[in-house]
Design an enzyme around this catalytic site. Structure first.
Site, PDB file in Angstrom:
ATOM      1  N   GLY A 140       0.832  -1.187   0.124  1.00 19.88           N
ATOM      2  CA  GLY A 140       0.237   0.202   0.336  1.00 19.88           C
ATOM      3  C   GLY A 140       0.860   1.058   0.266  1.00 19.88           C
ATOM      4  O   GLY A 140       0.453   2.229  -0.606  1.00 19.88           O
ATOM      5  N   SER A 141       1.795   0.947   1.348  1.00 22.64           N
ATOM      6  CA  SER A 141       3.280   2.328   0.844  1.00 22.64           C
ATOM      7  C   SER A 141       3.828   2.607   0.215  1.00 22.64           C
ATOM      8  O   SER A 141       4.353   3.740  -0.236  1.00 22.64           O
ATOM      9  CB  SER A 141       3.541   2.748   2.346  1.00 22.64           C
ATOM     10  OG  SER A 141       3.854   1.758   2.683  1.00 22.64           O
ATOM     11  N   GLU A 179       7.174   1.456   0.051  1.00 22.95           N
ATOM     12  CA  GLU A 179       7.884   1.754   0.817  1.00 22.95           C
ATOM     13  C   GLU A 179       8.262   0.950   2.405  1.00 22.95           C
ATOM     14  O   GLU A 179       9.448   1.415   2.427  1.00 22.95           O
ATOM     15  CB  GLU A 179       7.569   3.835   1.496  1.00 22.95           C
ATOM     16  CG  GLU A 179       7.356   4.558   0.560  1.00 22.95           C
ATOM     17  CD  GLU A 179       8.477   5.080  -0.161  1.00 22.95           C
ATOM     18  OE1 GLU A 179       9.333   4.792   0.434  1.00 22.95           O
ATOM     19  OE2 GLU A 179       8.518   5.751  -0.749  1.00 22.95           O
ATOM     20  N   THR A 180       7.714  -0.026   2.064  1.00 25.88           N
ATOM     21  CA  THR A 180       8.258  -1.199   3.405  1.00 25.88           C
ATOM     22  C   THR A 180       9.680  -1.525   2.772  1.00 25.88           C
ATOM     23  O   THR A 180       9.533  -1.816   2.461  1.00 25.88           O
ATOM     24  CB  THR A 180       7.216  -2.508   3.152  1.00 25.88           C
ATOM     25  OG1 THR A 180       5.702  -1.448   3.817  1.00 25.88           O
ATOM     26  CG2 THR A 180       7.359  -3.178   4.070  1.00 25.88           C
ATOM     27  N   GLU A 226      -6.499  -3.808   1.588  1.00 28.37           N
ATOM     28  CA  GLU A 226      -5.710  -5.276   1.127  1.00 28.37           C
ATOM     29  C   GLU A 226      -7.173  -5.719   0.590  1.00 28.37           C
ATOM     30  O   GLU A 226      -6.591  -6.810   0.040  1.00 28.37           O
ATOM     31  CB  GLU A 226      -5.554  -6.098   2.996  1.00 28.37           C
ATOM     32  CG  GLU A 226      -3.495  -4.904   3.397  1.00 28.37           C
ATOM     33  CD  GLU A 226      -4.075  -3.549   4.236  1.00 28.37           C
ATOM     34  OE1 GLU A 226      -5.020  -3.221   3.459  1.00 28.37           O
ATOM     35  OE2 GLU A 226      -3.092  -3.279   4.705  1.00 28.37           O
TER      36      GLU A 226
END
Length: 206
Positions: A92-93, A95-96, A173
């Site tokens: 979703g981000s 950036e994980t 999700e």
């Protein structure tokens, strides 16, 4: 004991309506490019963290049912990634840290990257060959870490979706799972898969 809370049915319908809103905003060209990436890949690898990781695993399982050679990054039986392979990332981000690093490695190895995200302008989005945008990322507050692992350790987990009346709502999700299943349905049509063929690949020892 009866608990005072929202109607479960109302919450289900609310979530379904939010997913429908998200689906109607999906760029059909992005979705078509994602489908093409899967069809043309030598092998498909999937990666994600947390609930997004579960969506990725479900997608890999469905691809296997259709006869694709698919693997989950991090599993002990996953072979070496090479050029010609596709990495399907769910984040979703975008950036994980663990997912970003995996995508960077796949990129350096000459593979293709297809990202499903709520943040197309993210670190993964900038190196991905194909990006499918689902909804809008709301992890923009400076006090909420973008890194999934940090949010988990500090108890600041938030879905990349807008806060609404539904507790712990996770529209990204849920929408990602629906999108992945829609891709699988399209692949069934393209490959003319029969239900008997698919059933023949279902697990029978577990």
């Amino acid at each position: 004991m009866k608990t005072d809370c929202f109607s479960i049915l109302d919450l289900m319908l609310h979530t379904a309506s939010r997913v429908e809103e998200t689906a109607r905003l999906v760029d059909q060209d992005e979705a078509a490019r994602f489908l093409d990436e899967v069809i043309s890949a030598k092998r498909i690898y999937v990666v994600g963290a947390g609930r997004s990781g579960l969506v990725a695993k479900a997608f890999a399982m469905r691809l296997m049912h259709l006869g694709f050679e698919s693997y989950v990054v991090g599993e002990t039986i996953t072979p070496a990634f090479t050029g010609g392979d596709l990495l399907a990332a769910f984040s979703g981000s975008g950036e994980t840290k663990s997912v970003v690093e995996t995508c960077e490695i796949a990129h350096d190895l000459g593979g293709r990257i297809a990202l499903v995200t709520a943040t197309p302008e993210s670190s993964i989005g900038r190196i991905a060959d194909t990006v499918v945008t689902l909804g809008e990322n709301h992890l923009r507050r400076p006090d909420v870490p973008h890194d999934f692992e940090v949010r988990q350790l500090t108890g600041q987990y938030r879905s990349a979706s807008a806060t609404a009346t539904t507790p712990a709502e996770t529209i990204f999700e849920t929408a990602a799972l629906v999108f992945a299943d829609a891709i699988v349905a399209a692949l069934m049509e393209v490959r003319h898969c029969t239900l008997d063929e698919i059933k023949g690949r279902w697990a029978n020892v577990q």
